[in-house]
Design a protein around this motif. Sequence first.
Motif, PDB file in Angstrom:
ATOM      1  N   TRP A   1       0.847  -1.192   0.000  1.00 59.38           N
ATOM      2  CA  TRP A   1       0.000   0.000   0.000  1.00 59.38           C
ATOM      3  C   TRP A   1       0.881   1.239   0.000  1.00 59.38           C
TER       4      TRP A   1
ATOM      5  N   TRP B   1       0.561   5.892  -0.293  1.00 64.55           N
ATOM      6  CA  TRP B   1      -0.325   7.065  -0.350  1.00 64.55           C
ATOM      7  C   TRP B   1       0.419   8.239  -0.961  1.00 64.55           C
TER       8      TRP B   1
ATOM      9  N   ARG C   1      -6.417  13.104  -1.637  1.00 60.71           N
ATOM     10  CA  ARG C   1      -5.769  12.030  -0.904  1.00 60.71           C
ATOM     11  C   ARG C   1      -5.798  10.787  -1.780  1.00 60.71           C
TER      12      ARG C   1
ATOM     13  N   GLN D   1      -4.782   6.947  -2.328  1.00 57.37           N
ATOM     14  CA  GLN D   1      -4.392   5.767  -1.563  1.00 57.37           C
ATOM     15  C   GLN D   1      -4.411   4.579  -2.502  1.00 57.37           C
TER      16      GLN D   1
ATOM     17  N   THR E   1     -11.616   6.845   0.870  1.00 55.07           N
ATOM     18  CA  THR E   1     -10.983   5.974   1.860  1.00 55.07           C
ATOM     19  C   THR E   1     -11.779   4.691   2.091  1.00 55.07           C
ATOM     20  N   LYS E   2     -13.103   4.791   1.963  1.00 56.21           N
ATOM     21  CA  LYS E   2     -13.911   3.589   2.192  1.00 56.21           C
ATOM     22  C   LYS E   2     -13.558   2.511   1.167  1.00 56.21           C
TER      23      LYS E   2
ATOM     24  N   TYR F   1     -10.739   2.244  -0.368  1.00 52.81           N
ATOM     25  CA  TYR F   1      -9.379   1.808  -0.045  1.00 52.81           C
ATOM     26  C   TYR F   1      -9.418   0.721   1.033  1.00 52.81           C
ATOM     27  N   VAL F   2     -10.212   0.958   2.070  1.00 54.91           N
ATOM     28  CA  VAL F   2     -10.301   0.014   3.179  1.00 54.91           C
ATOM     29  C   VAL F   2     -10.958  -1.299   2.738  1.00 54.91           C
TER      30      VAL F   2
ATOM     31  N   LYS G   1      -9.413  -5.654   1.239  1.00 60.05           N
ATOM     32  CA  LYS G   1      -9.840  -7.022   1.549  1.00 60.05           C
ATOM     33  C   LYS G   1     -10.028  -7.825   0.264  1.00 60.05           C
TER      34      LYS G   1
ATOM     35  N   ALA H   1       2.200   3.760  13.611  1.00 58.25           N
ATOM     36  CA  ALA H   1       1.953   5.041  12.914  1.00 58.25           C
ATOM     37  C   ALA H   1       2.673   5.066  11.568  1.00 58.25           C
TER      38      ALA H   1
ATOM     39  N   CYS I   1       2.037   5.595   8.478  1.00 55.88           N
ATOM     40  CA  CYS I   1       1.937   6.610   7.436  1.00 55.88           C
ATOM     41  C   CYS I   1       2.241   8.000   7.963  1.00 55.88           C
TER      42      CYS I   1
ATOM     43  N   LEU J   1      -3.354   9.492   7.421  1.00 57.92           N
ATOM     44  CA  LEU J   1      -4.689   8.916   7.366  1.00 57.92           C
ATOM     45  C   LEU J   1      -4.760   7.751   6.368  1.00 57.92           C
ATOM     46  N   SER J   2      -3.745   6.918   6.401  1.00 56.73           N
ATOM     47  CA  SER J   2      -3.711   5.808   5.444  1.00 56.73           C
ATOM     48  C   SER J   2      -3.388   4.455   6.060  1.00 56.73           C
ATOM     49  N   CYS J   3      -3.158   4.390   7.382  1.00 55.66           N
ATOM     50  CA  CYS J   3      -2.703   3.103   7.917  1.00 55.66           C
ATOM     51  C   CYS J   3      -3.501   2.584   9.108  1.00 55.66           C
TER      52      CYS J   3
ATOM     53  N   ALA K   1     -13.278  10.443   6.474  1.00 55.15           N
ATOM     54  CA  ALA K   1     -12.189   9.537   6.105  1.00 55.15           C
ATOM     55  C   ALA K   1     -11.656   8.799   7.333  1.00 55.15           C
TER      56      ALA K   1
ATOM     57  N   GLU L   1     -14.048   6.068   8.140  1.00 53.59           N
ATOM     58  CA  GLU L   1     -13.953   4.962   7.173  1.00 53.59           C
ATOM     59  C   GLU L   1     -12.742   4.083   7.446  1.00 53.59           C
ATOM     60  N   LEU L   2     -11.655   4.712   7.833  1.00 55.31           N
ATOM     61  CA  LEU L   2     -10.450   3.930   8.133  1.00 55.31           C
ATOM     62  C   LEU L   2     -10.660   3.102   9.401  1.00 55.31           C
TER      63      LEU L   2
ATOM     64  N   GLY M   1     -12.527  -0.111   8.976  1.00 55.54           N
ATOM     65  CA  GLY M   1     -11.789  -1.234   8.387  1.00 55.54           C
ATOM     66  C   GLY M   1     -11.067  -2.073   9.430  1.00 55.54           C
TER      67      GLY M   1
ATOM     68  N   ASP N   1     -10.518  -4.584  12.617  1.00 54.83           N
ATOM     69  CA  ASP N   1     -11.274  -5.740  13.078  1.00 54.83           C
ATOM     70  C   ASP N   1     -11.973  -5.453  14.401  1.00 54.83           C
TER      71      ASP N   1
END
Lengths: 418, 105
Positions: A323, A325, A332, A334, A375-376, A378-379, A383, B38, B40, B44-46, B67, B70-71, B74, B76
């Motif tokens: 991955w 960015w 942004r 990603q 981002t959604k 991307y997340v 998977k 941390a 990234c 806001l990418s990891c 965003a 949303e992250l 993802g 669990d």
Amino acid sequence: MSDYDVVIVGAGQAGAQAAIALRQLRYRGTIALIGDELELPYERPPLTKAYLAGEKSFDRLLIRPSAFWQEKAVDLRPGCRIVAVDPGARQVTAADGTTIGYRHLVWATGGAARRLDCPGAALARVHSLRSRADVDRLAQELPAARQVVVIGGGYIGLEAAAVLVGAGKQVTLIEAQQQVLARMSGTMLARFLEAEHRSHGVALRLGTEVRCIEGRDGAACGVRLGTGELLPADVVIVGVGIVPAVAPLLAAGAHGGTGVEVDAVCRTSLPDVYAIGDCATHANAFAEGARIRLESVQNANDMAGTVARAIVGVAHPYYAVPWFWSNQYDLRLQTVGLAAGHDLAVLRGTTAARSFSVIYLRQGRVIALDCVNATKDYVQGRKLVESGIEVRSDLLADTSVPLSQALQSDGILPTRAA
Amino acid sequence: MASLIVTTRDGATRPLPADAGLSVMEVIRDNGIDELLAACGGSLSCATCHVIVDPAQALTLPPPSEAERELLDGLDQVAPTSRLGCQIAFDERLDGLHVTIAPES
Ligand SMILES: Cc1cc2nc3c(=O)[nH]c(=O)nc-3n(C[C@H](O)[C@H](O)[C@H](O)COP(=O)(O)OP(=O)(O)OC[C@H]3O[C@@H](n4cnc5c(N)ncnc54)[C@H](O)[C@@H]3O)c2cc1C
Ligand code: FES
């Protein structure tokens, strides 16, 4: 002469993270972290983003504060360049002749910015952007510069162009290929980014060859194109990739070419010598096992973990979804997975909304996504890439269906037909 | 100086001196706590800067961006007051903010 259990050469992202990971695994041996830069280990990504823009001070780029390295008993040796490796004697030699012995050697030297091989490439005011020193040198010249020519439409060139046009410079970006990001992305993302840069005022010259850099009194004053046209420049930025810094290892007999070859646990062909990060050529599960080099923080960190586990005796093969960015203007970007070799690219959303994804498939499987302000996707797309199972590509473009549903039973085709 | 109160993965809780202008992730990292990758660097990418804010204080913070949510989605395991440490800008008004470093995912 000093000896260490682990000598790490290269105190960048991968080297620093390898030392951190060893201590996290409670490794008790002695560790030296040797690097030719003068700074404490720092993150490179902000160099062409917030740091160049003057929004983040250098302190905030440090991977760890200075006290951390003492506390963890990691011997930092800044300003020390390793020029030779002797795998028989198990020692490395620094430029000043000092030798340092090792039980395990971790080669984490990244690469040097590739230079243009045209006349004028070594003139003053021609800059590459790989290190803090590079960016600080450029920053000193910027106040007096009006016209900037950026050579290379990869991530570094694009990010630098975005920051500099934002700082009021007149920016021209030259790319030899017919699209930006030719090495890593498809044309859909490229066309969108090209339009964004143009609308912000960057003059883009695609499919354009550079003949030479013209100088006056030893400093660049313009870029001469293949057509003979001269683009005046107060400053020239060259972002045309890196040359992995592997010469001492190859001279010692390690297998490799542009990088050094490593196996699934990052071992080179030399005994107890590992290589990680930008310089390591490895078989990547997300490139169908092809031997590649990745230039990313993800790869540097995950290989650092792989090497640390191998050294403490709990080796695990390297297996990590790639991955990456990038930030340009208010975009942004990603990326997850590797798009090379895709046979289908699906646009999800619309580029006009400035929030969309390009989904890359090979034989019905999602292999990568480039997500822009999404981002959604991307997340959830991660998977899909991880799972490696076939999906219904018609569902992927439908933004009313979350990507995660392409994975659920109704989204999966039992066979490849249809 | 204001302080950020942090509970680490071993359950220990302690106050950390916190400079205004840094993110919660940076305050934790710069105080030598080695539990957030941390990766990234705050881009806001990891989501490897995951912390859980004391529920009693969650509403004192500006809400997460879309965003960030949303992250977090993802991950669990998320708690109702999960946040990404790199997205909380620390300032004097947050003196005494208590966060718990989320379990390793
Ligand atoms: C401007 C820029 C922006 C980037 N943006 C992103 C991004 O947004 N996202 C992302 O994922 N990645 C990004 N990257 C890539 C990422 O920073 C690299 O992939 C990562 O730093 C690689 O880590 P590394 O340890 O292999 O190499 P490096 O971090 O380059 O570290 C290698 C170190 O070894 C030193 N060295 C080399 N040879 C020797 C020697 N013989 N002796 C001693 N020391 C030596 C080098 O000087 C350097 O300090 C960016 C890179 C740059 C330059
Ligand atoms: S550091 Fe990567 S999301 Fe916070």
